[in-house]
Structures are given as structure tokens and as C-alpha cells.
Design a protein around this motif. Structure first.
Motif, PDB file in Angstrom:
ATOM      1  N   LEU A  10       0.804  -1.334  -0.048  1.00  0.00           N
ATOM      2  CA  LEU A  10       0.044   0.010   0.080  1.00  0.00           C
ATOM      3  C   LEU A  10       0.844   1.188   0.004  1.00  0.00           C
ATOM      4  N   LYS A  11       2.056   0.986   0.589  1.00  0.00           N
ATOM      5  CA  LYS A  11       3.066   2.338   0.441  1.00  0.00           C
ATOM      6  C   LYS A  11       3.648   2.421  -0.713  1.00  0.00           C
ATOM      7  N   GLY A  12       3.543   1.394  -1.834  1.00  0.00           N
ATOM      8  CA  GLY A  12       4.220   1.812  -3.123  1.00  0.00           C
ATOM      9  C   GLY A  12       5.339   0.803  -3.289  1.00  0.00           C
ATOM     10  N   TYR A  13       5.346  -0.189  -2.469  1.00  0.00           N
ATOM     11  CA  TYR A  13       6.685  -1.282  -2.586  1.00  0.00           C
ATOM     12  C   TYR A  13       5.999  -2.204  -3.758  1.00  0.00           C
ATOM     13  N   GLY A  14       6.730  -2.888  -4.448  1.00  0.00           N
ATOM     14  CA  GLY A  14       6.521  -3.887  -5.438  1.00  0.00           C
ATOM     15  C   GLY A  14       7.291  -5.064  -5.173  1.00  0.00           C
ATOM     16  N   LEU A  15       7.423  -6.122  -5.933  1.00  0.00           N
ATOM     17  CA  LEU A  15       8.081  -7.196  -5.716  1.00  0.00           C
ATOM     18  C   LEU A  15       9.423  -7.237  -6.711  1.00  0.00           C
ATOM     19  N   THR A  16      10.323  -7.057  -6.280  1.00  0.00           N
ATOM     20  CA  THR A  16      11.595  -6.892  -7.172  1.00  0.00           C
ATOM     21  C   THR A  16      12.635  -8.394  -7.369  1.00  0.00           C
ATOM     22  N   THR A  17      12.688  -8.731  -8.350  1.00  0.00           N
ATOM     23  CA  THR A  17      13.513 -10.057  -8.625  1.00  0.00           C
ATOM     24  C   THR A  17      14.589  -9.784  -9.457  1.00  0.00           C
ATOM     25  N   LEU A  41      11.368  -0.524  -3.775  1.00  0.00           N
ATOM     26  CA  LEU A  41      10.682   0.904  -4.144  1.00  0.00           C
ATOM     27  C   LEU A  41      11.257   1.315  -5.578  1.00  0.00           C
ATOM     28  N   ALA A  42      10.312   1.158  -6.735  1.00  0.00           N
ATOM     29  CA  ALA A  42      10.891   1.588  -7.922  1.00  0.00           C
ATOM     30  C   ALA A  42      10.768   2.836  -8.177  1.00  0.00           C
ATOM     31  N   PRO A  43      11.553   3.911  -8.791  1.00  0.00           N
ATOM     32  CA  PRO A  43      12.557   3.466  -9.905  1.00  0.00           C
ATOM     33  C   PRO A  43      14.085   3.123  -9.353  1.00  0.00           C
ATOM     34  N   ASP A  44      14.138   3.822  -7.931  1.00  0.00           N
ATOM     35  CA  ASP A  44      15.310   3.768  -7.464  1.00  0.00           C
ATOM     36  C   ASP A  44      15.874   2.484  -6.855  1.00  0.00           C
ATOM     37  N   HIS A  45      15.239   1.417  -6.414  1.00  0.00           N
ATOM     38  CA  HIS A  45      15.545   0.331  -5.995  1.00  0.00           C
ATOM     39  C   HIS A  45      16.612   0.292  -4.885  1.00  0.00           C
ATOM     40  N   PRO A  46      16.484   1.052  -3.789  1.00  0.00           N
ATOM     41  CA  PRO A  46      17.524   0.993  -2.705  1.00  0.00           C
ATOM     42  C   PRO A  46      17.813  -0.200  -2.128  1.00  0.00           C
TER      43      PRO A  46
END
Length: 89
Positions: A10-17, A41-46
Motif C-alpha cells: 500500500l506504500k508503493g513497494y513492489g516485488l523486485t526479482t 521501491l521503484a525506480p530507485d531500488h534502494p
């Protein structure tokens, strides 16, 4: 305080693989792969870049390349609170 997966989505996170290709230290001509997955978090992917920095600092296998994808599983407009449910046969 740790937040759960739904709150993260809900805070904007998505699954990054990410598929990480690296060279085996004793056999530099051999490539191996490693799969990494986390909510980011996209687009920075910390989180992904922090993991890549950890790999470069702490792991002996030098990186060859990294391929990654990001998918938002839920956005705030898609979520709704359901109060009841009924089953129909």
C-alpha cells in the motif's frame, strides 16, 4: 518496527526479482547465477542496490551482470475493505 507485506504494498513497494550472474572465484571462466527477491521501491531500488554493494564488498565471486524486474502487486486504488463474505454453490 517491522511492517507487514500488505502495508508495504500500500506504500508503493513492489516485488523486485534480480538474477545475478557472477564468476566463480577459482574458475573465472565459469558463470553462475543467483536469484534475489525482496519488496523494493521503484525506480530507485534502494534494497537491490544495497544488496549489490554488499555482494561487491563481502562476497568473493565478482559480478558479471544483473538482470532485474519489478512488479507492483497492489496499489492503494485496488484495495478495498470487505466486511462480509458469502458462498454460493
Amino acid at each position: 518496527m517491522e511492517i507487514n507485506e500488505t502495508e508495504m504494498m500500500l506504500k508503493g513497494y513492489g516485488l523486485t526479482t534480480a538474477e545475478i550472474f557472477y564468476r566463480i572465484p577459482d574458475y573465472q571462466h565459469v558463470l553462475n547465477s543467483f536469484i534475489w527477491q525482496d519488496y523494493d521501491l521503484a525506480p530507485d531500488h534502494p534494497k537491490l542496490f544495497r544488496f549489490i554493494e554488499f555482494w561487491q564488498d563481502e562476497i568473493e565471486g565478482p559480478l558479471h551482470s544483473v538482470k532485474f524486474t519489478h512488479r507492483k502487486l497492489l496499489s492503494s486504488g485496488e484495495w478495498r475493505n470487505v466486511v462480509g463474505e458469502f458462498t454460493y454453490h
